[in-house]
Design an enzyme around this catalytic site. Structure first.
Site, short mmCIF file in Angstrom:
data_model
loop_
_atom_site.label_atom_id
_atom_site.label_comp_id
_atom_site.label_asym_id
_atom_site.label_seq_id
_atom_site.Cartn_x
_atom_site.Cartn_y
_atom_site.Cartn_z
N TYR A 146 -3.46 -8.51 5.26
CA TYR A 146 -4.24 -8.85 4.06
C TYR A 146 -3.86 -10.28 3.74
O TYR A 146 -3.34 -10.58 2.68
CB TYR A 146 -3.81 -7.87 2.95
CG TYR A 146 -4.61 -7.82 1.69
CD1 TYR A 146 -5.97 -7.53 1.69
CD2 TYR A 146 -3.99 -8.01 0.45
CE1 TYR A 146 -6.68 -7.45 0.50
CE2 TYR A 146 -4.69 -7.92 -0.73
CZ TYR A 146 -6.04 -7.64 -0.70
OH TYR A 146 -6.73 -7.54 -1.89
N HIS A 151 -9.31 -14.17 -0.10
CA HIS A 151 -9.80 -12.79 -0.14
C HIS A 151 -8.99 -11.96 -1.14
O HIS A 151 -9.55 -11.25 -1.97
CB HIS A 151 -9.73 -12.17 1.26
CG HIS A 151 -10.04 -10.70 1.29
ND1 HIS A 151 -11.31 -10.21 1.03
CD2 HIS A 151 -9.26 -9.61 1.51
CE1 HIS A 151 -11.29 -8.89 1.11
NE2 HIS A 151 -10.06 -8.50 1.40
N ARG A 160 -8.91 -5.89 -10.56
CA ARG A 160 -7.75 -5.75 -11.45
C ARG A 160 -7.83 -6.73 -12.60
O ARG A 160 -8.45 -6.47 -13.61
CB ARG A 160 -6.45 -5.90 -10.66
CG ARG A 160 -6.11 -4.67 -9.81
CD ARG A 160 -4.71 -4.76 -9.24
NE ARG A 160 -4.49 -6.05 -8.59
CZ ARG A 160 -4.76 -6.29 -7.30
NH1 ARG A 160 -5.20 -5.33 -6.53
NH2 ARG A 160 -4.57 -7.48 -6.79
N GLU A 217 -15.69 -6.36 7.16
CA GLU A 217 -14.67 -7.36 6.88
C GLU A 217 -14.56 -8.25 8.10
O GLU A 217 -14.32 -7.77 9.22
CB GLU A 217 -13.33 -6.70 6.54
CG GLU A 217 -13.35 -6.02 5.18
CD GLU A 217 -11.97 -5.56 4.69
OE1 GLU A 217 -11.07 -5.35 5.53
OE2 GLU A 217 -11.82 -5.38 3.48
N GLU A 219 -12.74 -10.40 10.46
CA GLU A 219 -11.33 -10.58 10.81
C GLU A 219 -11.19 -11.01 12.26
O GLU A 219 -12.11 -10.87 13.06
CB GLU A 219 -10.55 -9.25 10.61
CG GLU A 219 -10.71 -8.66 9.20
CD GLU A 219 -9.71 -7.55 8.87
OE1 GLU A 219 -8.67 -7.44 9.56
OE2 GLU A 219 -9.98 -6.81 7.91
N ASP A 251 -13.60 -4.88 10.39
CA ASP A 251 -12.94 -3.76 9.73
C ASP A 251 -13.93 -3.15 8.73
O ASP A 251 -13.87 -3.41 7.53
CB ASP A 251 -11.68 -4.28 9.02
CG ASP A 251 -10.91 -3.18 8.32
OD1 ASP A 251 -11.10 -2.00 8.67
OD2 ASP A 251 -10.12 -3.50 7.41
N GLN A 258 -12.86 3.75 -0.82
CA GLN A 258 -11.61 2.99 -0.89
C GLN A 258 -11.10 2.85 -2.32
O GLN A 258 -9.92 3.05 -2.61
CB GLN A 258 -11.83 1.60 -0.27
CG GLN A 258 -10.59 0.72 -0.19
CD GLN A 258 -10.89 -0.70 0.31
OE1 GLN A 258 -12.02 -1.01 0.66
NE2 GLN A 258 -9.88 -1.54 0.34
N LYS A 271 -11.54 3.33 5.42
CA LYS A 271 -11.38 2.37 6.50
C LYS A 271 -11.37 2.99 7.89
O LYS A 271 -11.80 2.37 8.86
CB LYS A 271 -10.03 1.64 6.34
CG LYS A 271 -9.88 0.86 5.07
CD LYS A 271 -10.51 -0.50 5.23
CE LYS A 271 -10.15 -1.41 4.05
NZ LYS A 271 -10.71 -2.75 4.25
N THR A 367 -9.34 -9.69 5.98
CA THR A 367 -10.59 -10.42 5.77
C THR A 367 -10.34 -11.92 5.65
O THR A 367 -9.46 -12.34 4.90
CB THR A 367 -11.27 -9.92 4.48
OG1 THR A 367 -11.37 -8.50 4.56
CG2 THR A 367 -12.64 -10.53 4.31
MN MN Z 1 -9.27 -5.27 6.62
#
Ligand code: MN
Length: 433
Positions: A146, A151, A160, A217, A219, A251, A258, A271, A367
């Site tokens: 991560y 991201h 949040r 995602e 990646e 991903d 999630q 995922k 990501t």
């Molecule tokens: Mn991911």
């Protein structure tokens, strides 16, 4: 001697890359130049699974080259290319796999006649359309990091607290989770929309059904090339010895599943229903000329995460979205160089507690979002959780993926007219069963 000079470039590339030309006719903007030479596994109607290399729109059957004695000086194990995965080849070590690439590059050079004028040339070079690419490695374990600050910040803002988007640990360690290796599939394999539990803010209890927030995602992932023993740790200094090469990685994510399930242990069924990788593994040495410094890390990281050299790479990335029966729209342009945590730090952190790694493990970056809204690497961010739907070239809007949508990710490096690329990873979203 031409051979020596040529080997010197592959082993010790400098900022000025010598210009190499090949006798193989290749499409103008191909990722698979004489500088790329990625490894992959393929089969065809006539041929059993075997290991090849990409050049332009053709595949080089390495097993034929081997049988004809073109690798005689390398003392390779018999039948090493007649395998359905790269694992055993990778296990030979970088010294060997580098030499195989060097030898193939040499055979493809304009001035080299060994293969160009050889009677088996037609058996060595096969049109890409005539082969089926297979999953390149047998994957033992899969970890997803991560590591993009942009991201993590975007997600933190949306889910949040906009004021404290990054959690307190984020700049001190590369956050990651263990994913599911069994559901990693090769490019071209369709992905089925998953079903699961979700509970939106306006619902008083959870419901079950097909995900309504399907996402991708963007990646990249690295494939480990050397195993360690349980208890061993890999330092940032040695980390790249353990990284064989890289692939593009999608991903796929079900955001509603999630969002409801992730507390407190992180991603699970949102995922693990599927991840897609590109079929061609680009060895790390092919990326050497594109090595760049990463973002400044502030606060300073703990000593086991500090690096004495640059470990980021300037890899241009893009995502295309193609609704069923329509034209593809480019919806994102990002770059791997933005990553806050680099691969050496990820591997050092992963093993600092003694966790062992095995040849063929996949470790994905997380990501890859850039600083601008058009560089965000997921629908979640591009549409800002559905509040700013994307308008596609067809005029259709998208907040999340619809059934029948195909997502295509591409990645390449370009400098001084030289291109090294991954090709693409492609997947179509099928309706839930
Ligand atoms: Mn991911």
């Amino acid at each position: 001697m031409a051979t020596l000079q040529h080997e010197k470039f592959l082993l010790m590339p400098t900022s000025s890359i010598p210009s190499l030309t090949t006798w193989v006719e290749t499409p103008k903007h191909t990722d698979f130049t004489i500088y790329s030479l990625p490894f992959g596994v393929f089969k065809s109607k006539k041929l059993s699974p075997r290991i090849g290399m990409a050049i332009g729109d053709q595949v080089i059957d390495l097993s034929v080259l081997d049988q004809e004695g073109f690798f005689a000086n390398l003392f390779l194990p018999e039948g090493i290319f007649l395998k359905d995965s790269l694992n055993e080849l990778i296990e030979l070590g970088k010294q060997k796999t580098k030499k195989i690439r060097e030898r193939v590059q040499q055979l493809l050079l304009q001035e080299n006649e060994e293969l160009r004028t050889h009677s088996i040339r037609g058996k060595v070079l096969i049109k890409s359309q005539e082969v089926e690419m297979l999953l390149p490695v047998k994957i033992g374990d899969y970890t997803d990091f991560y590591s993009s600050m942009e991201h993590a910040t975007n997600v933190g803002k949306m889910f949040r607290d906009p004021e404290n988007a990054l959690l307190p640990n984020w700049k001190h360690l590369p956050v990651g989770y263990h994913g599911r290796a069994s559901s990693i599939v090769v490019s071209g394999t369709p992905i089925r929309r998953p079903k699961g539990q979700f509970k939106d803010a306006n619902m008083d209890k959870p419901a079950f059904g097909p995900s309504r927030s399907m996402d991708f995602e963007l990646e990249l992932a690295f494939i480990t090339g050397k195993s360690t023993q349980l208890g061993d740790s890999v330092s940032t200094k040695d980390a790249e010895d353990y990284i064989f090469g890289m692939v593009l990685f999608n991903d796929w994510s079900a955001r509603d599943i999630q969002a409801w399930e992730y507390v407190p242990l992180g991603p699970f069924l949102g995922k693990n229903f599927g991840s897609s990788i590109s079929p061609w593994v680009l060895p790390l040495e092919a990326l050497e000329p594109f090595r760049v410094a990463g973002p400044v890390q502030d606060p300073e990281v703990l000593p086991y995460l500090s690096c004495s050299k640059d470990h980021n790479f300037d890899i241009q990335l893009e995502v295309g979205l193609q609704p069923e029966g329509q034209k593809e729209s480019k919806i994102c342009a990002s770059n791997f160089k933005y990553m806050y945590w680099n691969m050496a730090q990820q591997l050092a952190h992963h093993t600092v507690n003694g966790c062992n790694i095995q040849v063929g493990d996949v470790m994905a970056s997380g990501t890859i979002s850039g600083p601008t809204p058009d560089s965000f690497g997921s629908m979640l961010e591009l549409s800002w959780r559905g509040t700013k739907p994307l308008v596609l070239e067809s005029g259709e809007e998208r907040s999340f993926l619809q059934d029948g949508d195909t997502v295509v990710m591409r990645g390449f490096c370009e400098k001084d007219g030289i291109r090294v690329g991954f090709g693409e990873v492609r997947g179509k979203l099928l309706p839930a069963t």
